[in-house]
Design a protein around this motif. Structure first.
Motif, PDB file in Angstrom:
ATOM      1  N   HIS A  46       0.854  -1.198   0.000  1.00  0.00           N
ATOM      2  CA  HIS A  46       0.000   0.000   0.000  1.00  0.00           C
ATOM      3  C   HIS A  46       0.888   1.246   0.000  1.00  0.00           C
ATOM      4  N   LYS A  47       0.660   2.115  -0.982  1.00  0.00           N
ATOM      5  CA  LYS A  47       1.476   3.312  -1.111  1.00  0.00           C
ATOM      6  C   LYS A  47       1.440   4.174   0.145  1.00  0.00           C
ATOM      7  N   TYR A  48       0.263   4.357   0.701  1.00  0.00           N
ATOM      8  CA  TYR A  48       0.129   5.305   1.811  1.00  0.00           C
ATOM      9  C   TYR A  48       0.906   4.836   3.034  1.00  0.00           C
ATOM     10  N   VAL A  49       0.952   3.505   3.267  1.00  0.00           N
ATOM     11  CA  VAL A  49       1.702   2.994   4.418  1.00  0.00           C
ATOM     12  C   VAL A  49       3.198   3.175   4.188  1.00  0.00           C
ATOM     13  N   LEU A  50       3.654   2.796   3.007  1.00  0.00           N
ATOM     14  CA  LEU A  50       5.085   2.887   2.715  1.00  0.00           C
ATOM     15  C   LEU A  50       5.570   4.336   2.755  1.00  0.00           C
ATOM     16  N   SER A  51       4.815   5.241   2.143  1.00  0.00           N
ATOM     17  CA  SER A  51       5.258   6.638   2.084  1.00  0.00           C
ATOM     18  C   SER A  51       5.223   7.298   3.460  1.00  0.00           C
ATOM     19  N   SER A  52       4.346   6.815   4.350  1.00  0.00           N
ATOM     20  CA  SER A  52       4.259   7.418   5.690  1.00  0.00           C
ATOM     21  C   SER A  52       5.451   7.048   6.567  1.00  0.00           C
ATOM     22  N   ARG A  53       6.180   5.973   6.203  1.00  0.00           N
ATOM     23  CA  ARG A  53       7.293   5.511   7.055  1.00  0.00           C
ATOM     24  C   ARG A  53       8.655   5.703   6.405  1.00  0.00           C
ATOM     25  N   SER A  54       8.680   6.059   5.115  1.00  0.00           N
ATOM     26  CA  SER A  54       9.955   6.128   4.416  1.00  0.00           C
ATOM     27  C   SER A  54       9.975   7.282   3.422  1.00  0.00           C
ATOM     28  N   PRO A  55      10.922   8.225   3.562  1.00  0.00           N
ATOM     29  CA  PRO A  55      11.029   9.312   2.581  1.00  0.00           C
ATOM     30  C   PRO A  55      11.415   8.794   1.200  1.00  0.00           C
ATOM     31  N   VAL A  56      12.126   7.675   1.151  1.00  0.00           N
ATOM     32  CA  VAL A  56      12.510   7.109  -0.143  1.00  0.00           C
ATOM     33  C   VAL A  56      11.280   6.557  -0.854  1.00  0.00           C
ATOM     34  N   PHE A  57      10.471   5.790  -0.127  1.00  0.00           N
ATOM     35  CA  PHE A  57       9.228   5.292  -0.726  1.00  0.00           C
ATOM     36  C   PHE A  57       8.311   6.453  -1.113  1.00  0.00           C
ATOM     37  N   ASP A  58       8.273   7.504  -0.302  1.00  0.00           N
ATOM     38  CA  ASP A  58       7.402   8.642  -0.591  1.00  0.00           C
ATOM     39  C   ASP A  58       7.786   9.288  -1.917  1.00  0.00           C
TER      40      ASP A  58
END
Length: 430
Positions: A46-58
Motif C-alpha cells: 500500500h502506497k500510503y503505508v510505505l510513504s508514511s514511514r519512508s522518505p525514499v518510498f514517498d
C-alpha cells in the motif's frame, strides 16, 4: 465479492498496526507492486503505508518521478524485503545473525531509520565468537564506527582463533579481511593466519571460476599478503611450509629469510615487520597424543589448581574432545581465586564435526589476570559422550617466561571428587 466486503467486521477491535498487518497479509486494497529478488517475486503493498514511514518510498511513489509500473528490486532477497514490510506496517521484526545484514541493507536503502536503529542495537548486543565477523562486516559496510570499535575491542579481549575454514570467514570481503589482518591483536600464530589467507584466496578463485594455481592465489591476495608478519615465523617452518610454494616469488622468499635471521635492512621490504602486541599462547601440560578414554556419564567435574610466578592473563581452558566424531557437549565452567568464584562461563552447548577436533577451547567471558602467590582453580563439567583423557602430564610448565604450576585441588569442601585428567592446558597471553 471482495475479501474486504466479505469480512465486514475485520477492523473491529484491532489497533492500527493490527489493521495494517491484516491488510498486508490478505492483500486488501493494495495499490503498488514490487518484483523482488533475482526471481522477481511478486510483492503487493500500500502506497500510503510505505510513504508514511519512508522518505525514499514517498519520493518513489508520489514524487515527480513516481513509478507507475511494477517496481523492480533485484538487489534484496524476498525474505529481507518481507521483514522490511512487516516493520513498516507493524513495527516488529525478527532478526537473526544469518539475515540481519540483508535486512539492514534494505532498511538503509529505503531510509527506514527506526529499523536501522533497531538492527544496530541488536548487533551491538549480540557480539559473540560466532557472530563477530558478520557484525564487523555490517559495521564496515554501513559506517557504524562505534560498532566497529566494539567489534575490535571484542576481538582483542576474546582472543580465540577468529579466522577458520567456516563459510562466514571464507566469504569475508577483501576490505573486511584487510581490516582484520591489520589488527595488532589476532589470536592466531602467523603461519595459521597465512594458511587461512590461502584458503580464503582459493575460495575467491572458486567464485570467479579461476584455477587454484599459486599464481592466481597470489593475484587474489593482492596487498593482503604484505599484512602477514612473516619475520616472526621461525626459519625452519618458513622454509618448509611457505617456501615450498610459488605464492611468494624468489626474491621475496630470499628477502624474508634474511629478515628472519636478521641479515637484511628492514626498510627494503613491503612486508609488515611490526610484531603483534598481544601474544597468545597455549600452556599444555603434555604434548603426547591422548590414548585414554574418559566417561562423562557421571557428570563428574574436572578441577585443577593453578599457580604462576608472574602476571599473565588467562583467556580460557583447553579440554579433550569426544572420542567419536561428531560430538556434542553441554558445558559448565568456572574460575576460582582462593576458592572464591571470579568468572563464570554461561552454560552452553558445543558441537564439533571435524576429525581433527581432538581438543576444544572454552573461552572465559573476559580475560582474567593471574598474579603470583595466589591459587586459582579451573572447574569444568562436561555432559555428553565419552571423551579422550590425558596421561603423562607435567606438573610444572614454562611458557613465554611464565612458570605454571598445576596441582590437584586442595579444597575438598569446595571441590569434592573432581578429577583433572581432561585438562590438557590453558589459553593465555602476556
Amino acid at each position: 465479492m471482495s475479501l474486504a466486503e466479505n469480512s465486514n467486521n475485520w477492523r473491529s477491535g484491532l489497533n492500527l498496526a493490527e489493521c495494517n498487518r491484516y491488510m498486508l497479509t490478505h492483500q486488501i486494497h493494495c495499490d503498488v507492486t514490487f518484483r523482488v529478488g533475482k526471481e522477481g517475486k511478486l510483492v503487493r503493498a500500500h502506497k500510503y503505508v510505505l510513504s508514511s514511514r519512508s522518505p525514499v518510498f514517498d519520493a518513489m511513489l508520489y514524487g515527480d518521478l513516481a513509478e507507475s509500473y511494477d517496481i523492480i528490486v533485484p538487489d534484496i532477497e524476498p525474505s529481507s524485503f518481507d521483514a522490511l514490510l512487516r516493520f513498516v506496517y507493524c513495527g516488529d521484526v525478527d532478526l537473526c545473525p544469518d539475515t540481519v545484514t540483508s535486512v539492514l541493507y534494505a532498511a538503509d536503502k529505503y531510509g527506514v531509520d527506526d529499523l536501522v536503529t533497531k538492527i544496530k542495537s541488536y548487533l551491538d548486543q549480540n557480539i559473540t565468537n560466532e557472530t563477530v565477523l558478520i557484525i564487523l562486516e555490517s559495521a564496515k559496510l554501513f559506517n557504524f564506527e562505534d560498532l566497529l570499535q566494539k567489534c575490535k575491542s571484542f576481538i582483542q579481549s576474546h582472543p580465540f582463533p577468529l579466522l577458520n575454514s567456516k563459510s562466514s570467514s571464507l566469504d569475508l570481503t577483501t576490505e573486511t579481511l584487510e581490516y582484520i589482518l591489520s589488527l595488532e591483536f589476532i589470536a592466531m600464530e602467523e603461519p595459521d593466519i597465512y594458511q587461512f589467507l590461502i584458503k580464503w584466496s582459493e575460495n575467491q578463485c572458486d567464485k570467479a571460476g579461476m584455477e587454484k594455481t599459486d599464481q592466481n592465489i597470489r593475484s587474489i591476495m593482492g596487498n593482503l599478503i604484505y599484512l602477514i608478519r612473516f619475520p616472526f615465523m621461525n626459519i625452519e617452518p618458513f622454509v618448509k611450509n611457505i617456501c615450498n610454494r610459488e605464492i611468494l616469488d624468489a626474491q621475496e622468499k630470499l628477502n624474508l629469510q634474511q629478515v628472519i635471521v636478521g641479515n637484511l635492512d628492514k626498510n627494503n621490504t613491503k612486508f609488515n615487520l611490526g610484531e603483534r602486541k598481544c601474544r597468545i599462547f597455549y600452556v599444555l601440560r603434555g604434548q603426547l597424543p591422548c590414548t585414554e578414554i574418559r566417561s562423562n556419564g557421571s557428570n563428574q567435574p574436572d578441577i585443577i589448581d593453578i599457580r604462576v610466578n608472574k602476571n599473565v592473563r588467562i583467556h580460557g581452558f583447553v579440554m579433550w574432545g569426544g572420542v567419536s566424531i561428531p560430538y556434542t557437549y553441554k558445558i559448565e565452567a568456572k574460575l576460582f581465586e582462593n576458592s572464591k568464584e571470579i568468572s563464570t562461563v554461561p552454560v552452553q552447548t558445543i558441537y564439533k564435526r571435524e576429525s581433527s577436533d581432538t581438543k576444544f577451547t572454552i573461552p572465559l567471558p573476559e580475560p582474567v589476570c593471574l598474579v603470583p602467590d595466589v591459587t586459582y582453580s579451573a572447574w569444568v563439567c562436561l555432559k555428553g559422550p565419552d571423551s579422550w583423557s590425558g596421561e603423562h602430564y607435567g606438573w610444572y610448565v614454562t611458557e613465554h617466561g611464565v612458570e605454571f604450576e598445576f596441582n590437584e585441588s586442595c579444597d575438598d569442601n569446595m571441590f569434592p571428587s573432581g578429577s583433572l585428567e581432561q585438562f590438557p592446558g590453558l589459553v593465555c597471553s602476556l
